[in-house]
Design a protein around this motif. Structure first.
Motif, PDB file in Angstrom:
ATOM      1  N   PRO A  35     -22.002  35.034 -62.350  1.00 14.81           N
ATOM      2  CA  PRO A  35     -21.312  34.974 -61.054  1.00 14.81           C
ATOM      3  C   PRO A  35     -21.657  33.680 -60.336  1.00 14.81           C
ATOM      4  O   PRO A  35     -22.718  33.086 -60.569  1.00 14.81           O
ATOM      5  N   HIS A  36     -20.759  33.244 -59.453  1.00 14.07           N
ATOM      6  CA  HIS A  36     -20.958  31.976 -58.764  1.00 14.07           C
ATOM      7  C   HIS A  36     -20.481  32.060 -57.315  1.00 14.07           C
ATOM      8  O   HIS A  36     -19.483  32.726 -57.017  1.00 14.07           O
ATOM      9  N   LEU A  37     -21.184  31.355 -56.440  1.00 14.82           N
ATOM     10  CA  LEU A  37     -20.706  31.041 -55.103  1.00 14.82           C
ATOM     11  C   LEU A  37     -20.356  29.561 -55.085  1.00 14.82           C
ATOM     12  O   LEU A  37     -21.125  28.733 -55.564  1.00 14.82           O
ATOM     13  N   VAL A  38     -19.200  29.243 -54.530  1.00 10.95           N
ATOM     14  CA  VAL A  38     -18.674  27.884 -54.593  1.00 10.95           C
ATOM     15  C   VAL A  38     -18.577  27.306 -53.190  1.00 10.95           C
ATOM     16  O   VAL A  38     -17.976  27.913 -52.289  1.00 10.95           O
ATOM     17  N   ASP A  39     -19.149  26.139 -53.008  1.00  3.72           N
ATOM     18  CA  ASP A  39     -19.143  25.424 -51.730  1.00  3.72           C
ATOM     19  C   ASP A  39     -17.782  24.737 -51.545  1.00  3.72           C
ATOM     20  O   ASP A  39     -17.441  23.809 -52.271  1.00  3.72           O
ATOM     21  N   LEU A  40     -17.013  25.189 -50.552  1.00  5.63           N
ATOM     22  CA  LEU A  40     -15.705  24.609 -50.263  1.00  5.63           C
ATOM     23  C   LEU A  40     -15.723  23.736 -49.019  1.00  5.63           C
ATOM     24  O   LEU A  40     -14.664  23.358 -48.515  1.00  5.63           O
ATOM     25  N   GLY A  41     -16.897  23.423 -48.535  1.00  3.31           N
ATOM     26  CA  GLY A  41     -17.021  22.616 -47.332  1.00  3.31           C
ATOM     27  C   GLY A  41     -17.935  23.294 -46.338  1.00  3.31           C
ATOM     28  O   GLY A  41     -18.318  24.455 -46.521  1.00  3.31           O
ATOM     29  N   PRO A  42     -18.314  22.617 -45.263  1.00  2.99           N
ATOM     30  CA  PRO A  42     -19.215  23.216 -44.276  1.00  2.99           C
ATOM     31  C   PRO A  42     -18.665  24.536 -43.743  1.00  2.99           C
ATOM     32  O   PRO A  42     -17.570  24.586 -43.191  1.00  2.99           O
ATOM     33  N   GLY A  43     -19.398  25.609 -43.948  1.00  2.00           N
ATOM     34  CA  GLY A  43     -18.990  26.892 -43.407  1.00  2.00           C
ATOM     35  C   GLY A  43     -17.915  27.613 -44.192  1.00  2.00           C
ATOM     36  O   GLY A  43     -17.364  28.606 -43.698  1.00  2.00           O
ATOM     37  N   MET A  44     -17.609  27.204 -45.428  1.00  2.52           N
ATOM     38  CA  MET A  44     -16.613  27.916 -46.242  1.00  2.52           C
ATOM     39  C   MET A  44     -17.092  27.994 -47.688  1.00  2.52           C
ATOM     40  O   MET A  44     -17.423  26.977 -48.298  1.00  2.52           O
ATOM     41  N   ILE A  45     -17.126  29.208 -48.222  1.00  4.74           N
ATOM     42  CA  ILE A  45     -17.514  29.407 -49.611  1.00  4.74           C
ATOM     43  C   ILE A  45     -16.532  30.369 -50.280  1.00  4.74           C
ATOM     44  O   ILE A  45     -15.786  31.095 -49.621  1.00  4.74           O
ATOM     45  N   ALA A  46     -16.565  30.367 -51.605  1.00  5.38           N
ATOM     46  CA  ALA A  46     -15.820  31.330 -52.415  1.00  5.38           C
ATOM     47  C   ALA A  46     -16.800  31.998 -53.366  1.00  5.38           C
ATOM     48  O   ALA A  46     -17.837  31.428 -53.716  1.00  5.38           O
ATOM     49  N   GLY A  47     -16.467  33.195 -53.772  1.00  7.44           N
ATOM     50  CA  GLY A  47     -17.277  33.894 -54.761  1.00  7.44           C
ATOM     51  C   GLY A  47     -16.363  34.425 -55.847  1.00  7.44           C
ATOM     52  O   GLY A  47     -15.304  34.971 -55.566  1.00  7.44           O
ATOM     53  N   PHE A  48     -16.748  34.227 -57.107  1.00 12.63           N
ATOM     54  CA  PHE A  48     -15.860  34.671 -58.176  1.00 12.63           C
ATOM     55  C   PHE A  48     -16.616  34.732 -59.499  1.00 12.63           C
ATOM     56  O   PHE A  48     -17.808  34.445 -59.576  1.00 12.63           O
ATOM     57  N   ALA A  49     -15.855  35.129 -60.522  1.00 13.20           N
ATOM     58  CA  ALA A  49     -16.326  35.107 -61.914  1.00 13.20           C
ATOM     59  C   ALA A  49     -17.442  36.106 -62.162  1.00 13.20           C
ATOM     60  O   ALA A  49     -18.548  35.740 -62.534  1.00 13.20           O
ATOM     61  N   CYS A  50     -17.130  37.368 -61.986  1.00 12.94           N
ATOM     62  CA  CYS A  50     -18.106  38.398 -62.324  1.00 12.94           C
ATOM     63  C   CYS A  50     -17.929  38.899 -63.752  1.00 12.94           C
ATOM     64  O   CYS A  50     -18.626  39.794 -64.197  1.00 12.94           O
ATOM     65  N   ASN A  51     -16.961  38.316 -64.478  1.00 12.93           N
ATOM     66  CA  ASN A  51     -16.948  38.384 -65.939  1.00 12.93           C
ATOM     67  C   ASN A  51     -16.987  39.805 -66.497  1.00 12.93           C
ATOM     68  O   ASN A  51     -17.764  40.110 -67.392  1.00 12.93           O
ATOM     69  N   GLY A  52     -16.148  40.678 -65.976  1.00 14.14           N
ATOM     70  CA  GLY A  52     -16.106  42.033 -66.489  1.00 14.14           C
ATOM     71  C   GLY A  52     -17.144  42.962 -65.902  1.00 14.14           C
ATOM     72  O   GLY A  52     -17.281  44.105 -66.355  1.00 14.14           O
ATOM     73  N   ARG A  53     -17.878  42.524 -64.902  1.00 14.99           N
ATOM     74  CA  ARG A  53     -18.868  43.368 -64.229  1.00 14.99           C
ATOM     75  C   ARG A  53     -18.498  43.502 -62.748  1.00 14.99           C
ATOM     76  O   ARG A  53     -19.355  43.575 -61.878  1.00 14.99           O
ATOM     77  N   GLY A  54     -17.179  43.552 -62.477  1.00 16.45           N
ATOM     78  CA  GLY A  54     -16.696  43.345 -61.128  1.00 16.45           C
ATOM     79  C   GLY A  54     -17.168  44.326 -60.085  1.00 16.45           C
ATOM     80  O   GLY A  54     -17.531  43.919 -58.982  1.00 16.45           O
TER      81      GLY A  54
END
Length: 428
Positions: free
Chosen positions: A347-366
């Motif tokens: 799993p990953h948290l992705v930095d999209l800029g100051p104060g904004m993130i995304a979370g994704f890719a739980c790879n079948g363990r959602g």
């Protein structure tokens, strides 16, 4: 899309939530009304934050309502020791602990909020299809056991007794996993989110996100949300709004089927303890039952015309063969959904800029991972250093040659099936 899921078809008493019409302000705006978005909203409100959730369709419309309802508190294709070796002891053990506790959190939220989602903490079983695979799962189970998890290695006879499926070399069980109805679980989380004071808007697609002095402005068809922070919880359904995310994972289309209810004699032979099963094959074989004794299984597909009709029939034939069901009931529901698969299967948290993130890719363990991800995102929204969170955090990283490789998991299915056959015949 091959149709609405079983869970969407049988959901009772679902109420529509309004679309945003006008403006709203929040400490945290969440884009996406699936498990990760709803869990982050619930945990953020508990920390005193004001929260708005914007869902383009309806709660649990995407992957959260299209999976098989497995709660699996560990990693797909990765084991604790190699994660620690890759990330370092502190970061690695933090991520391993996060995964290990993810099932605990799911079942605790169900209990705390009295969510009647047919939850059964019966365990998750991974049978090994060859002796070599059995050696790997024994090592895997040992790594989780030394971290105090309720796991057990199973010999071939125990696997057959627990699953009703023969031909396996052995396997292991993680007793902290289990099954549930994912749509009812998501709707229960949504009710809890609103009861805590957050707002959820359905059929409210975010069309643009702009940064301003106070944080962000999220534009929709009929309104706008101003928020200090933004969490993008769209997983593989982000669309053109977040192209930088789409290039950082492989979109994997998975089909699921549910048969008509099995006769009681067959039902008592298969999974008498009501666990869920996913084995060690590359072309994964999975099965479980719902509360009405429908047999549920899934699979990938090779890109070609007619997949929506062809793949469910192939999954149905595979169930009959692997579970010795010559009179298997016909398919009652067939559907598909998209999952996001990261190159490293973490799993990953992705930095999209100051104060904004995304979370994704739980790879079948959602179900387990995204629920736990929500708690981590709430910590971030409340001011925690993202580097201190249990999930790897970094800027978007485009996969090289993504345009050519984005469908690799599906395109490589024939090779995976061949390798599985070679493994089982001893020719691999």
């Amino acid at each position: 899309m091959s149709g609405i899921s079983l869970w969407q078809a049988v959901a009772q008493g679902r109420r529509d939530r309004p679309a945003l019409d006008g403006s709203a302000n929040a400490d945290l705006a969440i884009v996406g009304g699936g498990f990760s978005g709803l869990s982050s909203a619930l945990h953020a409100v508990a920390k005193g934050l004001s929260v708005v959730v914007l869902e383009a369709e309806a709660v649990a419309w995407g992957a959260s309502g299209r999976n098989a309802g497995f709660v699996v508190p560990n990693f797909a294709k990765r084991d604790p020791d190699d994660i620690v070796a890759e990330l370092g002891r502190e970061r690695g053990e933090r991520l391993v602990d996060f995964a290990a506790a993810s099932g605990d959190l799911v079942f605790e939220l169900i209990r705390r909020h009295a969510i009647a989602c047919a939850a059964d903490r019966s365990g998750w079983i991974q049978p090994a299809h060859t002796e070599a695979a059995f050696a790997k799962v024994k090592a895997r189970a040992a790594q989780w056991a030394k971290r105090g998890r309720p796991v057990e290695v199973l010999d071939a006879q125990q696997v057959e007794a627990l699953t009703g499926a023969g031909g396996y070399a052995g396997g292991w069980i993680d007793r902290s996993g289990g099954v549930l109805d994912p749509v009812v679980y998501a709707l229960g989380l949504a009710d809890a989110v609103e009861a805590a004071g957050a707002r959820i808007f359905e059929r409210t697609r975010v069309t643009a996100i702009r940064r301003d002095a106070g944080g962000y402005r999220l534009a929709t068809a009929k309104g706008e949300v101003r928020a200090a922070k933004v969490f993008v919880a769209t997983n593989a359904y982000g669309g053109p709004l977040f192209p930088q995310l789409a290039r950082s994972y492989f979109p994997l289309r998975v089909f699921q089927i549910a048969t008509r209810p099995l006769p009681m004699a067959a039902r008592l032979r298969l999974l008498p303890g009501n666990q869920c099963v996913s084995d060690t094959r590359r072309n994964l074989f999975t099965f479980r039952f719902d509360a009405d004794n429908r047999l549920i299984s899934g699979g990938m597909h090779i890109f070609s015309p007619g997949a929506a009709e062809r793949v469910p029939r192939a999954i149905h034939r595979r169930l009959a063969e692997k579970l010795d069901l010559p009179d298997i009931p016909p398919i009652e529901h067939a559907w598909s959904g998209l999952a996001a698969v990261a190159p490293d299967f973490l799993p990953h948290l992705v930095d999209l800029g100051p104060g904004m993130i995304a979370g994704f890719a739980c790879n079948g363990r959602g179900i387990a991972m995204t629920t736990a991800m929500g708690a981590a995102v709430a910590d971030w929204a409340a001011g925690a250093d993202p580097e201190a969170l249990p999930i790897p955090y970094a800027a978007p990283r485009a996969i090289p040659l993504h345009g050519l490789l984005r469908h690799a998991p599906n395109a490589l299915l024939p090779w995976s099936m061949l390798c599985d056959r070679l493994d089982e015949t001893g020719a691999g």
